[in-house]
Design a protein around this motif. Structure first.
Motif, mmCIF file in Angstrom:
data_model
loop_
_atom_site.group_PDB
_atom_site.id
_atom_site.type_symbol
_atom_site.label_atom_id
_atom_site.label_comp_id
_atom_site.label_asym_id
_atom_site.label_seq_id
_atom_site.Cartn_x
_atom_site.Cartn_y
_atom_site.Cartn_z
ATOM 1 N N THR A 1 1.279 -9.157 9.203
ATOM 2 C CA THR A 1 2.200 -8.225 10.135
ATOM 3 C C THR A 1 3.571 -8.401 10.083
ATOM 4 O O THR A 1 4.220 -9.820 10.036
ATOM 5 C CB THR A 1 1.603 -8.095 11.776
ATOM 6 O OG1 THR A 1 1.788 -9.444 12.380
ATOM 7 C CG2 THR A 1 0.183 -7.645 11.498
ATOM 8 N N THR B 1 -5.139 -9.754 2.122
ATOM 9 C CA THR B 1 -4.678 -10.061 3.413
ATOM 10 C C THR B 1 -3.678 -9.488 3.712
ATOM 11 O O THR B 1 -2.886 -9.376 2.736
ATOM 12 C CB THR B 1 -4.744 -11.810 3.666
ATOM 13 O OG1 THR B 1 -3.654 -12.192 2.444
ATOM 14 C CG2 THR B 1 -6.026 -12.598 3.269
ATOM 15 N N GLN B 2 -3.433 -9.249 4.948
ATOM 16 C CA GLN B 2 -2.219 -8.525 5.524
ATOM 17 C C GLN B 2 -1.452 -9.482 6.552
ATOM 18 O O GLN B 2 -1.883 -10.036 7.463
ATOM 19 C CB GLN B 2 -2.594 -7.383 6.356
ATOM 20 C CG GLN B 2 -1.401 -6.353 6.798
ATOM 21 C CD GLN B 2 -1.803 -5.397 7.663
ATOM 22 O OE1 GLN B 2 -3.099 -5.111 7.922
ATOM 23 N NE2 GLN B 2 -1.122 -4.352 8.011
ATOM 24 N N ARG C 1 0.790 -1.117 -0.265
ATOM 25 C CA ARG C 1 0.169 -0.024 0.118
ATOM 26 C C ARG C 1 1.010 1.070 0.231
ATOM 27 O O ARG C 1 1.658 1.571 0.991
ATOM 28 C CB ARG C 1 -0.983 -0.090 1.381
ATOM 29 C CG ARG C 1 -1.841 -1.318 1.298
ATOM 30 C CD ARG C 1 -3.008 -1.129 2.159
ATOM 31 N NE ARG C 1 -3.754 -0.013 2.145
ATOM 32 C CZ ARG C 1 -4.268 0.509 3.171
ATOM 33 N NH1 ARG C 1 -4.418 -0.191 4.233
ATOM 34 N NH2 ARG C 1 -4.912 1.470 2.929
ATOM 35 N N GLU D 1 -9.044 2.406 -1.630
ATOM 36 C CA GLU D 1 -8.019 1.768 -1.404
ATOM 37 C C GLU D 1 -6.998 1.984 -2.389
ATOM 38 O O GLU D 1 -7.572 1.696 -3.774
ATOM 39 C CB GLU D 1 -8.412 0.283 -1.119
ATOM 40 C CG GLU D 1 -9.539 -0.109 0.075
ATOM 41 C CD GLU D 1 -8.653 -0.202 1.314
ATOM 42 O OE1 GLU D 1 -7.526 -0.374 1.392
ATOM 43 O OE2 GLU D 1 -9.594 -0.339 2.388
ATOM 44 N N TYR E 1 1.202 -7.623 1.925
ATOM 45 C CA TYR E 1 -0.092 -7.938 1.491
ATOM 46 C C TYR E 1 -0.072 -8.882 0.527
ATOM 47 O O TYR E 1 0.744 -8.904 -0.179
ATOM 48 C CB TYR E 1 -0.936 -6.630 0.974
ATOM 49 C CG TYR E 1 -1.159 -5.622 2.177
ATOM 50 C CD1 TYR E 1 -2.382 -5.522 2.737
ATOM 51 C CD2 TYR E 1 -0.074 -4.756 2.368
ATOM 52 C CE1 TYR E 1 -2.371 -4.476 3.709
ATOM 53 C CE2 TYR E 1 -0.326 -3.665 3.279
ATOM 54 C CZ TYR E 1 -1.488 -3.768 4.179
ATOM 55 O OH TYR E 1 -1.682 -2.767 5.100
ATOM 56 N N HIS F 1 -7.846 -7.762 5.235
ATOM 57 C CA HIS F 1 -7.944 -6.372 5.054
ATOM 58 C C HIS F 1 -9.112 -5.688 4.120
ATOM 59 O O HIS F 1 -9.797 -4.965 4.635
ATOM 60 C CB HIS F 1 -6.475 -5.949 4.336
ATOM 61 C CG HIS F 1 -6.521 -4.491 4.124
ATOM 62 N ND1 HIS F 1 -6.324 -3.468 5.074
ATOM 63 C CD2 HIS F 1 -6.763 -3.733 2.910
ATOM 64 C CE1 HIS F 1 -6.518 -2.394 4.317
ATOM 65 N NE2 HIS F 1 -6.802 -2.504 3.023
ATOM 66 N N LEU F 2 -9.106 -6.636 3.039
ATOM 67 C CA LEU F 2 -10.295 -6.394 2.224
ATOM 68 C C LEU F 2 -11.015 -7.436 1.682
ATOM 69 O O LEU F 2 -10.384 -8.696 1.256
ATOM 70 C CB LEU F 2 -9.995 -5.296 0.977
ATOM 71 C CG LEU F 2 -10.680 -4.860 0.112
ATOM 72 C CD1 LEU F 2 -11.942 -3.932 0.811
ATOM 73 C CD2 LEU F 2 -10.121 -4.337 -1.179
ATOM 74 N N GLY G 1 3.036 -0.875 6.932
ATOM 75 C CA GLY G 1 1.972 -1.493 7.293
ATOM 76 C C GLY G 1 2.020 -3.183 7.250
ATOM 77 O O GLY G 1 1.188 -3.920 7.645
ATOM 78 N N ARG H 1 -4.312 -11.111 8.821
ATOM 79 C CA ARG H 1 -5.758 -10.602 9.061
ATOM 80 C C ARG H 1 -5.933 -10.029 7.531
ATOM 81 O O ARG H 1 -5.468 -9.857 6.672
ATOM 82 C CB ARG H 1 -5.366 -9.376 9.914
ATOM 83 C CG ARG H 1 -5.618 -8.074 9.639
ATOM 84 C CD ARG H 1 -5.328 -6.952 10.527
ATOM 85 N NE ARG H 1 -4.806 -5.734 9.763
ATOM 86 C CZ ARG H 1 -5.708 -4.843 9.381
ATOM 87 N NH1 ARG H 1 -6.936 -4.773 9.478
ATOM 88 N NH2 ARG H 1 -5.146 -3.812 8.622
ATOM 89 N N HIS I 1 0.588 3.489 3.138
ATOM 90 C CA HIS I 1 1.090 2.690 4.311
ATOM 91 C C HIS I 1 2.182 1.799 4.093
ATOM 92 O O HIS I 1 2.127 0.617 4.264
ATOM 93 C CB HIS I 1 -0.231 2.072 4.946
ATOM 94 C CG HIS I 1 -1.356 2.951 5.297
ATOM 95 N ND1 HIS I 1 -2.227 3.092 4.149
ATOM 96 C CD2 HIS I 1 -1.846 3.229 6.583
ATOM 97 C CE1 HIS I 1 -3.299 4.015 4.970
ATOM 98 N NE2 HIS I 1 -2.821 3.933 6.418
#
Length: 170
Positions: A71, A68-69, A47, A114, A56, A80-81, A53, A78, A50
């Motif tokens: 970390t 998905t993201q 992104r 996004e 992805y 994301h969209l 972040g 997690r 970001h």
């Protein structure tokens, strides 16, 4: 083996994703995408707004866009969209073969804009991505008139025809 499984693995291999990465993200994608939906694209993305972040992973099917993201520190996944393509508006992308990248931007149904940057290894892959996105977003989506659910202040179509037609009496 269902359609999603048959098309997901070749699409991931085409972009050069590691098997470990694919297997980590697969349960999240499986929950979001139906078994009959064919995969168009699986790729890493970032992104631009970001940069810190995390990593992805983007999945594009004929019906959905799922991102998905992971970390950076704890490597937790997690979602994301997760949205249907027809729920996205103002979808734009700009290929840049000089920097071997393509930027995809879309407004989700909640109004959030996004932006994702997809990097490739070769300029030819940028144009392949452009063709895939053109097919997914321009040729397969319905026109806005077909997506009209209701107009405020107008009775349903069945009620309008019933009111306008006089009953015949014999």
């Amino acid at each position: 083996m269902d359609v999603f499984s048959r098309t997901f693995l070749p699409a991931a291999a085409e972009t050069g994703l590691a098997t470990q990465t694919v297997s980590r993200h697969m349960p999240v994608f499986r929950r979001c995408v139906g078994s009959g939906d064919a995969t168009i694209l699986v790729t890493r993305c970032s992104r631009p707004d970001h940069p810190i972040g995390g990593d992805y992973l983007m999945l594009l099917t004929h019906r959905r866009l799922v991102v998905t993201q992971q970390t950076r520190v704890l490597h937790r996944l997690r979602l994301h969209l997760n949205t249907e393509l027809r729920e996205l508006s103002n979808v734009t992308w700009s290929p840049d073969p000089r920097s071997h990248s393509l930027e995809l931007a879309a407004t989700a149904i909640d109004g959030v804009r996004e932006r994702f940057l997809i990097r490739t290894h070769h300029p030819k892959q940028v144009w392949q991505l452009d063709t895939l996105l053109n097919h997914a977003f321009r040729t397969r989506l319905r026109t806005p008139a077909e997506r009209l659910v209701a107009t405020i202040g107008q009775p349903p179509a069945a009620a309008r025809t019933a009111v306008l037609r006089p009953a015949t009496v014999r």
